[in-house]
Design a protein around this motif. Structure first.
Motif, PDB file in Angstrom:
ATOM      1  N   GLY A 150       0.817  -1.210   0.000  1.00 27.69           N
ATOM      2  CA  GLY A 150       0.000   0.000   0.000  1.00 27.69           C
ATOM      3  C   GLY A 150       0.849   1.258   0.000  1.00 27.69           C
ATOM      4  O   GLY A 150       0.543   2.239  -0.695  1.00 27.69           O
ATOM      5  N   HIS A 151       1.932   1.251   0.771  1.00 32.07           N
ATOM      6  CA  HIS A 151       2.823   2.412   0.804  1.00 32.07           C
ATOM      7  C   HIS A 151       3.506   2.600  -0.551  1.00 32.07           C
ATOM      8  O   HIS A 151       3.624   3.738  -1.044  1.00 32.07           O
ATOM      9  N   LEU A 152       3.964   1.512  -1.162  1.00 32.84           N
ATOM     10  CA  LEU A 152       4.594   1.616  -2.477  1.00 32.84           C
ATOM     11  C   LEU A 152       3.628   2.227  -3.492  1.00 32.84           C
ATOM     12  O   LEU A 152       4.028   3.023  -4.347  1.00 32.84           O
ATOM     13  N   LEU A 153       2.362   1.844  -3.385  1.00 30.82           N
ATOM     14  CA  LEU A 153       1.367   2.362  -4.323  1.00 30.82           C
ATOM     15  C   LEU A 153       1.110   3.851  -4.112  1.00 30.82           C
ATOM     16  O   LEU A 153       1.166   4.649  -5.061  1.00 30.82           O
ATOM     17  N   HIS A 154       0.830   4.244  -2.881  1.00 30.16           N
ATOM     18  CA  HIS A 154       0.377   5.617  -2.635  1.00 30.16           C
ATOM     19  C   HIS A 154       1.527   6.615  -2.482  1.00 30.16           C
ATOM     20  O   HIS A 154       1.351   7.797  -2.779  1.00 30.16           O
ATOM     21  N   ARG A 155       2.687   6.147  -2.064  1.00 25.53           N
ATOM     22  CA  ARG A 155       3.815   7.067  -1.931  1.00 25.53           C
ATOM     23  C   ARG A 155       4.655   7.112  -3.195  1.00 25.53           C
ATOM     24  O   ARG A 155       5.179   8.168  -3.576  1.00 25.53           O
ATOM     25  N   HIS A 156       4.776   5.953  -3.880  1.00 25.31           N
ATOM     26  CA  HIS A 156       5.710   5.884  -5.006  1.00 25.31           C
ATOM     27  C   HIS A 156       5.048   5.506  -6.334  1.00 25.31           C
ATOM     28  O   HIS A 156       5.755   5.395  -7.341  1.00 25.31           O
ATOM     29  N   ALA A 157       3.744   5.278  -6.341  1.00 26.37           N
ATOM     30  CA  ALA A 157       3.029   4.892  -7.564  1.00 26.37           C
ATOM     31  C   ALA A 157       3.653   3.651  -8.192  1.00 26.37           C
ATOM     32  O   ALA A 157       3.866   3.573  -9.410  1.00 26.37           O
ATOM     33  N   ILE A 158       3.941   2.664  -7.332  1.00 29.27           N
ATOM     34  CA  ILE A 158       4.483   1.381  -7.777  1.00 29.27           C
ATOM     35  C   ILE A 158       3.582   0.271  -7.237  1.00 29.27           C
ATOM     36  O   ILE A 158       3.206   0.282  -6.066  1.00 29.27           O
ATOM     37  N   ARG A 159       3.267  -0.667  -8.099  1.00 28.32           N
ATOM     38  CA  ARG A 159       2.356  -1.749  -7.721  1.00 28.32           C
ATOM     39  C   ARG A 159       3.124  -3.062  -7.579  1.00 28.32           C
ATOM     40  O   ARG A 159       3.779  -3.539  -8.502  1.00 28.32           O
ATOM     41  N   SER A 160       3.037  -3.629  -6.393  1.00 29.11           N
ATOM     42  CA  SER A 160       3.583  -4.960  -6.133  1.00 29.11           C
ATOM     43  C   SER A 160       2.748  -5.589  -5.032  1.00 29.11           C
ATOM     44  O   SER A 160       1.953  -4.907  -4.372  1.00 29.11           O
ATOM     45  N   PHE A 161       2.915  -6.885  -4.833  1.00 28.56           N
ATOM     46  CA  PHE A 161       2.168  -7.587  -3.790  1.00 28.56           C
ATOM     47  C   PHE A 161       3.089  -8.569  -3.078  1.00 28.56           C
ATOM     48  O   PHE A 161       4.080  -9.024  -3.658  1.00 28.56           O
ATOM     49  N   PRO A 162       2.728  -8.946  -1.866  1.00 26.41           N
ATOM     50  CA  PRO A 162       3.431 -10.068  -1.243  1.00 26.41           C
ATOM     51  C   PRO A 162       2.961 -11.374  -1.869  1.00 26.41           C
ATOM     52  O   PRO A 162       1.924 -11.424  -2.533  1.00 26.41           O
ATOM     53  N   THR A 163       3.747 -12.415  -1.670  1.00 23.75           N
ATOM     54  CA  THR A 163       3.314 -13.733  -2.115  1.00 23.75           C
ATOM     55  C   THR A 163       2.292 -14.279  -1.123  1.00 23.75           C
ATOM     56  O   THR A 163       2.333 -13.970   0.070  1.00 23.75           O
ATOM     57  N   ALA A 164       1.375 -15.102  -1.628  1.00 25.44           N
ATOM     58  CA  ALA A 164       0.198 -15.478  -0.848  1.00 25.44           C
ATOM     59  C   ALA A 164       0.521 -16.232   0.438  1.00 25.44           C
ATOM     60  O   ALA A 164      -0.151 -16.056   1.452  1.00 25.44           O
ATOM     61  N   SER A 165       1.525 -17.086   0.408  1.00 24.08           N
ATOM     62  CA  SER A 165       1.827 -17.917   1.572  1.00 24.08           C
ATOM     63  C   SER A 165       3.102 -17.497   2.281  1.00 24.08           C
ATOM     64  O   SER A 165       3.562 -18.190   3.180  1.00 24.08           O
ATOM     65  N   ALA A 166       3.670 -16.355   1.891  1.00 29.93           N
ATOM     66  CA  ALA A 166       4.873 -15.835   2.535  1.00 29.93           C
ATOM     67  C   ALA A 166       4.780 -14.317   2.492  1.00 29.93           C
ATOM     68  O   ALA A 166       5.387 -13.663   1.647  1.00 29.93           O
ATOM     69  N   VAL A 167       4.003 -13.759   3.410  1.00 28.41           N
ATOM     70  CA  VAL A 167       3.596 -12.356   3.291  1.00 28.41           C
ATOM     71  C   VAL A 167       4.683 -11.368   3.700  1.00 28.41           C
ATOM     72  O   VAL A 167       4.461 -10.167   3.633  1.00 28.41           O
ATOM     73  N   HIS A 168       5.866 -11.836   4.077  1.00 28.24           N
ATOM     74  CA  HIS A 168       6.998 -10.937   4.273  1.00 28.24           C
ATOM     75  C   HIS A 168       7.835 -10.817   2.998  1.00 28.24           C
ATOM     76  O   HIS A 168       8.871 -10.156   2.994  1.00 28.24           O
ATOM     77  N   THR A 169       7.388 -11.481   1.925  1.00 23.12           N
ATOM     78  CA  THR A 169       8.115 -11.461   0.662  1.00 23.12           C
ATOM     79  C   THR A 169       7.317 -10.708  -0.398  1.00 23.12           C
ATOM     80  O   THR A 169       6.182 -11.076  -0.705  1.00 23.12           O
TER      81      THR A 169
END
Length: 529
Positions: free
Chosen positions: A470-489
């Motif tokens: 969320g921070h990457l999206l709203h602060r830097h306009a970059i879209r990424s996600f964590p992996t579904a079963s390893a949410v620190h990645t």
């Protein structure tokens, strides 16, 4: 910052609340290349650099002009999209091209038969169904042979040309026959009972811990994450999960599923009990790079051990290339780097070029069962539109002697080098960078014991990666996600169109994020526009 109170609301997350809390519930209105566009409060378009790229489906980015042009041609030509139960030469062409590329990469010459689907999970289910059909038909053939041999032995005894030796009954744990019952009757009955017991044992599938193969009723049973799988355990097949790098466990599980089929034979005028080895393991599924499990490449030594296990036991190998295939790692198949040769392959995601919903299950000729074509079908699979689009994607990957693969390798190396630079600058924040080509993971150290209340609560609620996204999206306009079963990645799976400037933008953004985590300063997080 509102993240602390927002995170508190997600002790029991659902998708809608998760997206809202992490600031990810935005609408995108346009897409081109590596950029998505959303609208701000004033209706103006805001460009967002897309590193998620459809979970790896966009190997050539959003709405690539060549793919769009091909799609327009197909629509303008008014091709019949739905023409089931007819000739499909375009599907045959696609299967031939996939075979050509796989043969070149793996060195095999054996053809693969194609079953088309609409999604990766459907492709996995097709592979699982086919493997079970193959198992059932093979078992039925072996049991028919055993029954025929046993009938022949009984007939020989009844005709007086063979006898039942002393001790044969005891070898099967049988007592003396009842009055009027012959030894041969007891033997035949016990042989039939034991074989029926083997016939009725349900199939067992092998899969790796941390693996992900879909969320449909069958494929979810092969997905390791208990949160996805356990609510539906009663609906699906049995899967035994093997830790990565533990061939000893793999062999142990296989031994537990072994048994024998019995038959009576006649040798030198005496009845004997013959055995044929039988196991209930139907197939072994794996990803060359575990995507949803945290972007973990399979260790090469373990891949070699799995290949040897498959060849020694006859257990078919299903290689799930849904996310890792289609050139993303610098070769058409990620398994090529590991020397893997599958009995089955499943491809999807990038196969549709970001426009069509396309998937395919490939099974090698020596395992193929023609009956499967009538037992498995789909209304929308194998349509002309998706097949022609997929052919265009393959043409683009192969053009210039494989320029698409070289781009994936070179752009992936540049991206990985940047991620490693950031990690080196924040060793107390970043645990590891891993992956291959344009399928990379960036893992943070676990923040469950963080001093910052909001970061700690986010980690303990399995929300850490989503808050960072969320921070990457709203602060830097970059879209990424964590992996579904390893949410620190965080996952980074951009297209081959990735530029140096876009890599630099991500470096700046990740440096900012790592600084926030290092300083335990959640008040600097931005989760809303």
């Amino acid at each position: 910052m509102e993240s602390e109170s927002a995170v508190s609301e997600l002790a029991e997350p659902n998708l809608r609340r998760l997206l809202s809390t992490a600031g990810l519930d935005v609408e995108y209105v346009r897409a081109v290349g590596n950029t998505l566009f959303r609208k701000d409060a004033n209706g103006r378009e805001v460009p967002v650099l897309d590193y998620a790229a459809g979970y790896g489906a966009l190997i050539f980015g959003h709405n690539h002009p060549e793919i769009v042009a091909r799609a327009r041609e197909l629509l303008d030509e008014q091709i019949p999209v739905l023409a089931q139960f007819s000739s499909h030469p375009y599907a045959n062409r696609l299967a031939d091209e996939l075979n050509r590329i796989i043969h070149r990469e793996t060195g095999t010459t054996e053809p693969y038969y194609a079953t088309f689907a609409n999604s990766g999970a459907e492709g996995v289910e097709a592979a699982v169904k086919h493997a079970e059909l193959d198992r059932v038909l093979s078992l039925s053939a072996h049991l028919d042979e055993a029954e025929e041999s046993t009938r022949a032995a009984r007939a020989a005894v009844e005709a007086g040309t063979a006898t039942v030796p002393e001790g044969l009954r005891d070898s099967l744990g049988l007592g003396r026959p009842a009055d009027g019952e012959q030894d041969i009757e007891r033997l035949c009955g016990e042989i039939g009972r034991r074989n029926d017991e083997r016939r009725n044992r349900p199939p067992v599938f092998l899969a790796l811990e941390s693996g992900f193969h879909g969320k449909l009723m069958g494929s979810v049973q092969l997905t390791h994450n208990p949160g996805y799988r356990e609510p539906f355990t009663a609906l699906g097949a049995t899967t035994r999960f093997v830790p990565v790098g533990r061939p000893d466990v793999l062999k142990e599980v296989f031994e537990q599923e072994r048994g024998v089929l019995l038959r009576l034979t006649v040798e030198r005028g005496e009845v004997r009990v013959g055995e044929r080895e039988h196991h209930t393991v139907c197939a072994f599924l794996l990803e060359p790079i575990q995507g949803e499990g945290g972007i973990h490449p399979l260790p090469r030594k373990f891949a070699e051990e799995i290949q040897a296990f498959s060849e020694e036991t006859g257990c078919p190998l299903v290689i799930d290339e849904i996310q890792s295939g289609m050139g993303r790692t610098g070769t058409f198949l990620a398994g090529t780097h590991l020397g893997l040769r599958g009995d089955y392959y499943v491809l999807a995601k990038a196969l549709g070029g970001g426009i069509a919903k396309a998937a395919v299950m490939l099974v090698r000729e020596t395992r193929y069962r023609p009956e499967f074509e009538l037992l498995h079908s789909s209304t929308f699979a194998k349509d002309s539109f998706s097949c022609y689009v997929a052919l265009k994607v393959l043409d683009m990957l192969e053009a210039g002697g494989g320029e698409g693969y070289r781009l994936a390798e070179e752009r992936g190396a540049a991206l990985a080098a940047m991620l490693e630079r950031v990690a080196a600058g924040f060793p107390d924040v970043v645990k590891e960078v891993r992956g291959r080509g344009l399928m990379l993971g960036f893992e943070f150290h676990d923040q469950c014991d963080a001093k910052d209340d909001a970061l700690r609560e986010a980690a303990r609620s399995s929300l850490f990666g989503y808050v960072i996204a969320g921070h990457l999206l709203h602060r830097h306009a970059i879209r990424s996600f964590p992996t579904a079963s390893a949410v620190h990645t965080l996952r980074f799976e951009p297209s081959v169109l990735l530029t140096d400037a876009e890599i630099d933008r991500l470096e700046e953004a990740l440096t900012d994020v790592c600084g926030i985590v290092r300083d335990q300063s959640s008040q600097r997080l931005v989760l809303t526009s």
